[in-house]
Scaffold this motif. Structure first.
Motif, PDB file in Angstrom:
ATOM      1  N   VAL A  85       9.783   3.240  61.793  1.00 53.83           N
ATOM      2  CA  VAL A  85      11.171   3.702  61.814  1.00 53.83           C
ATOM      3  C   VAL A  85      11.421   4.465  63.113  1.00 53.83           C
ATOM      4  CG1 VAL A  85      12.886   5.112  60.627  1.00 53.83           C
ATOM      5  CG2 VAL A  85      11.139   3.930  59.307  1.00 53.83           C
ATOM      6  N   GLY A  86      12.349   4.045  63.888  1.00 49.31           N
ATOM      7  CA  GLY A  86      12.730   4.749  65.123  1.00 49.31           C
ATOM      8  C   GLY A  86      11.709   4.563  66.231  1.00 49.31           C
ATOM      9  N   ASP A  87      11.823   5.467  67.227  1.00 50.88           N
ATOM     10  CA  ASP A  87      10.948   5.395  68.390  1.00 50.88           C
ATOM     11  C   ASP A  87       9.823   6.431  68.357  1.00 50.88           C
ATOM     12  OD1 ASP A  87      12.412   3.344  69.431  1.00 50.88           O
ATOM     13  OD2 ASP A  87      13.744   4.665  70.593  1.00 50.88           O
ATOM     14  N   GLU A  88       9.836   7.334  67.385  1.00 50.77           N
ATOM     15  CA  GLU A  88       8.819   8.375  67.278  1.00 50.77           C
ATOM     16  C   GLU A  88       7.553   7.812  66.612  1.00 50.77           C
ATOM     17  OE1 GLU A  88       9.040  11.565  68.420  1.00 50.77           O
ATOM     18  OE2 GLU A  88      10.870  10.800  69.348  1.00 50.77           O
ATOM     19  N   PRO A  89       6.359   8.293  67.026  1.00 50.71           N
ATOM     20  CA  PRO A  89       5.105   7.840  66.382  1.00 50.71           C
ATOM     21  C   PRO A  89       5.100   8.207  64.897  1.00 50.71           C
ATOM     22  CG  PRO A  89       4.637   9.010  68.418  1.00 50.71           C
ATOM     23  CD  PRO A  89       6.104   9.186  68.153  1.00 50.71           C
ATOM     24  N   GLN A  90       4.555   7.338  64.093  1.00 49.30           N
ATOM     25  CA  GLN A  90       4.449   7.541  62.642  1.00 49.30           C
ATOM     26  C   GLN A  90       3.007   7.961  62.310  1.00 49.30           C
ATOM     27  OE1 GLN A  90       7.311   6.993  60.649  1.00 49.30           O
ATOM     28  NE2 GLN A  90       8.257   6.857  62.678  1.00 49.30           N
TER      29      GLN A  90
END
Length: 171
Positions: A85-90
């Motif tokens: 989800v999105g551009d941030e690391p999970q």
């Protein structure tokens, strides 16, 4: 803390007598283990378990560590380069893959380790193959000398093969 005493016995009657003497010395039956050739009828003796005769515990430890490490590495790479989800690391993905890797490593390595003979018992392999019986006795450290002396006196045919100062909890 317990110590493990190793004795080599020449035959089954000697093994039965040694077990009886240890029971009379108030060593619990679950603390006395025997290893012999496959064709030996060990009825009446407490045979060593797979945990004691194979390298499954050591293999499981290695598999757990290696699997967790590889799972965490793959999870970190996936979290950074393929975020869900999105551009941030999970980072939750890294943790989940580390746990999954640890479980997979544990499972696969124990399947391999169960077929590998114990490194602790390798030094007795030739004697066992020649028909002798290995007796392993787990006793509290403060009783080691007492049990060794009792077996020396009552079973001169038996050969003391050494003591491990601290046996693993499993087995």
């Amino acid at each position: 803390m317990h110590s493990r005493i190793y004795w080599l016995l020449p035959d089954l009657p000697s093994a039965w007598a040694a077990m009886d003497d240890l029971l009379l010395a108030r060593v619990e039956a679950r603390r006395i283990h025997f290893v012999a050739r496959e064709d030996v009828d060990m009825r009446g003796l407490h045979a060593a378990t797979v945990l004691q005769t194979s390298d499954v515990v050591r293999a499981g430890e290695l598999g757990l560590i290696i699997g967790a490490g590889l799972g965490a590495l793959l999870g970190a790479l996936a979290a950074v380069y393929y975020p869900i989800v999105g551009d941030e690391p999970q980072w939750g993905m890294a943790a989940i893959l580390a746990v999954a890797g640890a479980l997979f490593g544990l499972w696969t390595s124990t399947m391999i380790g169960i077929s590998i003979p114990s490194k602790r018992l390798q030094r007795f392999a030739q004697e066992i193959e020649n028909g002798k019986i290995l007796m392993m006795v787990d006793v509290p450290m403060w009783r080691v000398e007492q049990i060794e002396e009792r077996l020396r006196q009552m079973h001169p045919e038996a050969k003391l093969e050494g003591t491990e100062p601290d046996i693993p909890a499993f087995p």
